[in-house]
Design an enzyme around this catalytic site. Sequence first.
Site, PDB file in Angstrom:
ATOM      1  N   ASP A 191       2.496 -12.442   4.471  1.00 48.14           N
ATOM      2  CA  ASP A 191       3.193 -10.693   4.803  1.00 48.14           C
ATOM      3  C   ASP A 191       4.175 -10.944   5.068  1.00 48.14           C
ATOM      4  O   ASP A 191       5.741 -10.926   5.270  1.00 48.14           O
ATOM      5  CB  ASP A 191       2.503  -9.741   4.516  1.00 48.14           C
ATOM      6  CG  ASP A 191       1.594  -9.296   3.627  1.00 48.14           C
ATOM      7  OD1 ASP A 191       1.988 -10.286   1.845  1.00 48.14           O
ATOM      8  OD2 ASP A 191       0.643  -8.289   3.299  1.00 48.14           O
ATOM      9  N   THR A 195       0.908  -1.216   0.141  1.00 45.31           N
ATOM     10  CA  THR A 195       0.056   0.094  -0.458  1.00 45.31           C
ATOM     11  C   THR A 195       0.744   1.136   0.130  1.00 45.31           C
ATOM     12  O   THR A 195       0.696   2.392  -0.474  1.00 45.31           O
ATOM     13  CB  THR A 195      -0.929  -0.638   1.671  1.00 45.31           C
ATOM     14  OG1 THR A 195      -1.265  -0.602   1.286  1.00 45.31           O
ATOM     15  CG2 THR A 195      -1.832   1.442   1.424  1.00 45.31           C
TER      16      THR A 195
END
Length: 527
Positions: A387, A95
């Site tokens: 992640d 992001t």
Amino acid sequence: MPIDKIFKDEASEEKGERARMSSFVGAMAISDLVKTTLGPKGMDKILQSTGRGHAVTVTNDGATILKSLHIDNPAAKVLIDISKVQDDEVGDGTTSVVVLAGELLREAEKLVASKIHPMTIISGYRMAAECGRDALLKRVIDNKENPEKFRSDLIKIAMTTLCSKILSQDKEHFAEMAVDAIFRLKGSTNLEAIQIIKKPGGSLKDSFLDEGFILDKKIGIGQPKRIENAKILVANTAMDTDKVKIYGARVRVDSMTKVAEIEGAEKEKMKDKVNKILAHGINCFVNRQLIYNFPEELFADAGVLAIEHADFEGIERLGLVTGGEIASTFDNPESVKLGHCKLIEEIMIGEDKLIHFSGVAMGQACSIVLRGASHHVLDEAERSLHDALCVLSQTVNDSRVLLGGGWPEMVMAKEVDELARKTPGKKSHAIEAFSRALVAIPTTIADNAGLDSAELVAQLRAEHHSEGCNSGIDVISGSVGDMEERGIYEAFKVKQAVLLSATEAAEMILRVDDIITCAPRRREDRM
């Protein structure tokens, strides 16, 4: 001949200012879309497919959101691409990279409007990115030589990564789990050896790490439930030829006895195949395809555990961790590499029975069993854990770490500001703009937490003017805090990838001054 007539009817062209405007708008729209998911208090998005089943995904992972979008704007596609690369390369920061690239383009738009040439902006951005990277390099922490400190660094990095995900409530539990799994890999970045199994039921707290390999299958009827010192043959072969296939098979016979003979021949053929497999001296046979009742009986009589229909990823991974190879012909037993493990047994997780392989040849293999309320929760938990595992495996190789919570951006912004003051000419405007774009990340983190970002960022900037300052935005207490005390750490590799990818993407979009859209070539009717 007017220039418009060069293209066919369906093609269109946008030039100069309009092309640049279209690129800026597309990139900023994508950036604004994922902006609200940034930081520990970022919100989730629901992605609903319009296909069959209307599948629903609930996530706040930038790469997952952007991967699912079908977008027409070329500049937006560039940003989606850098997000994917960031996900493949380091696993986290997907992001941040899009938000930073979007902010760089928002600043560039103002500079272009005030008649600064895109090439001047690009060279300013390059200088600023280099300066920001050097600023971070001066402040990195590296505890590779001290195993205890390094482990605590890794746990802090895992907790920071999980902070903004669904696992934030139990981040200590999952951080420990992820670090233990990564240490078992002994420096390898091959996450294939870590298997994640999702089982609905229980709560996320019930998730655990298991040393060994778990296969999501049941043991057949009448077969041994426990095998020690197993020799495993992993295969992808048809074990269902003991029955005549009705579809498409045309056999003409003049009496029923002939049918019985054909079936008998099929059975004999199957028996030969099973004997060839048993000649390998195995006590466990795992097959990718179905195993029919007759061969299953033969295996059970021989005391061999036969597992059918193991999904492809399952058997590839099983072959990898037990040290075996997937076989499909069985004529030369000496050329087939068998897998080995110390113990195979049946275990229960929730209501389901699974097969557990422990003491596998590849010592670094392990399985993480995730429990949770629903499939949506489990899918998001798996993405979050993946992640964290990616970031940790990269940090084990490149052990440099930084503080988090907007601290790296403020350190870079301060250095970049100083560079802007020293730089003559129009470039200095671009360098200053880069500094403003960097500050947008802590601003967004504060905004998403419902805090007064203008106040907090001004306070941060003031504190960063003193040497060796560790301040960042602490969204839990809603104030500026010492990141070292709060244990908020990030991997240097992630921050570096964010900085360089975002700059390169912004640079690429800034160079554009013409967008040509062509219709695909139609097939000519060959009648």
